[in-house]
Design a protein around this motif. Structure first.
Motif, PDB file in Angstrom:
ATOM      1  N   LEU A  42       0.840  -1.184   0.000  1.00  0.00           N
ATOM      2  CA  LEU A  42       0.000   0.000   0.000  1.00  0.00           C
ATOM      3  C   LEU A  42       0.884   1.247   0.000  1.00  0.00           C
ATOM      4  N   SER A  46      -3.187   4.327  -2.493  1.00  0.00           N
ATOM      5  CA  SER A  46      -4.078   3.312  -1.924  1.00  0.00           C
ATOM      6  C   SER A  46      -5.226   3.927  -1.130  1.00  0.00           C
ATOM      7  N   PHE A  66      -1.239   7.359   2.867  1.00  0.00           N
ATOM      8  CA  PHE A  66      -1.988   6.695   1.805  1.00  0.00           C
ATOM      9  C   PHE A  66      -2.866   7.693   1.051  1.00  0.00           C
ATOM     10  N   ASP A 112      -8.088  -1.016  -0.718  1.00  0.00           N
ATOM     11  CA  ASP A 112      -6.858  -1.803  -0.643  1.00  0.00           C
ATOM     12  C   ASP A 112      -6.571  -2.330   0.753  1.00  0.00           C
TER      13      ASP A 112
END
Length: 229
Positions: A42, A46, A66, A112
């Motif tokens: 990730l 993500s 992220f 994800d």
């Protein structure tokens, strides 16, 4: 469906308790969950969902790593605090949603990663399995679930001994942590389950357990990957 707000514990709905929540929790470090996600690929592109996000210790940190983070909590007080913190930090990629394991609806493509810490135990076992199935349905194949909770890694015959050790090491001041009375209340009124019941639930709902780490035979951290459909 059950009323998740009624199962959340009245303290989590109390703004005064929520204001001191991080201190009582011991300011949990989100590093382990972040590292697990990054180890499984990730990155800044993500999408991650944090279920039972509480005051946002993980969600706020995750939004800095992220692409998009959705923080979900059933408590109005918790979500209110988290929204304030997200705004103060200028995290435009962090959405805060008031919902529970059984009511959150994903808008958009499968995510994800899903993170949940010390929240699933608020559901009885039947509803835990339903919640895990719902989690799997919002994830892409190969997506990562990081689950940490109060999970019993002992036999029923060992319960009295393990719980007594838990009580003996509890905090004395409720402002500084969980007391023996808090732990006893948890055992009586919440739904922590045995490891040997939880792991088949994970398998039945489409997850492969990559690792399981336990502390004190009471706290388990699971890294799971959603199997291909």
């Amino acid at each position: 469906m059950i009323d998740e707000l009624a199962h959340a514990g009245p303290e989590h709905l109390d703004p005064a308790f929520v204001a001191g929540y991080d201190r009582k929790q011991g300011y949990p470090d989100p590093a382990e969950g972040l590292a697990v996600f990054e180890e499984h690929g990730l990155d800044g592109t993500s999408a991650v969902v944090d279920l039972g996000a509480g005051s946002g210790q993980f969600a706020l940190a995750a939004a800095r790593r992220f692409g998009h983070v959705t923080a979900v909590d059933v408590s109005p007080a918790m979500i209110g605090l988290l929204r304030e913190r997200a705004a103060a930090a200028g995290l435009a990629n962090l959405d805060c949603v008031r919902a529970g394991f059984l009511s959150y609806e994903l808008s958009g493509p499968p995510v994800d990663g899903v993170h949940t810490r010390h929240a699933l135990h608020q559901l009885p076992d039947f509803w835990k399995a339903v919640a895990l199935d719902r989690i799997a349905r919002i994830m892409r194949p190969g997506g990562v679930l990081w689950l940490r909770d109060l999970i019993y890694d002992f036999s029923p015959a060992e319960a009295a001994e393990v719980f007594q050790g838990w009580f003996d090491h509890a905090a004395s001041d409720p402002a500084d942590g969980y007391t023996a009375a808090d732990y006893a209340e948890h055992i009586r009124t919440e739904f922590s389950t045995f490891r040997w019941l939880l792991e088949p639930m994970l398998a039945a709902t489409g997850f492969e357990i990559v690792s399981a780490k336990f502390s004190g035979r009471l706290y388990g951290a699971y890294t799971c990957v959603k199997r291909p459909e």
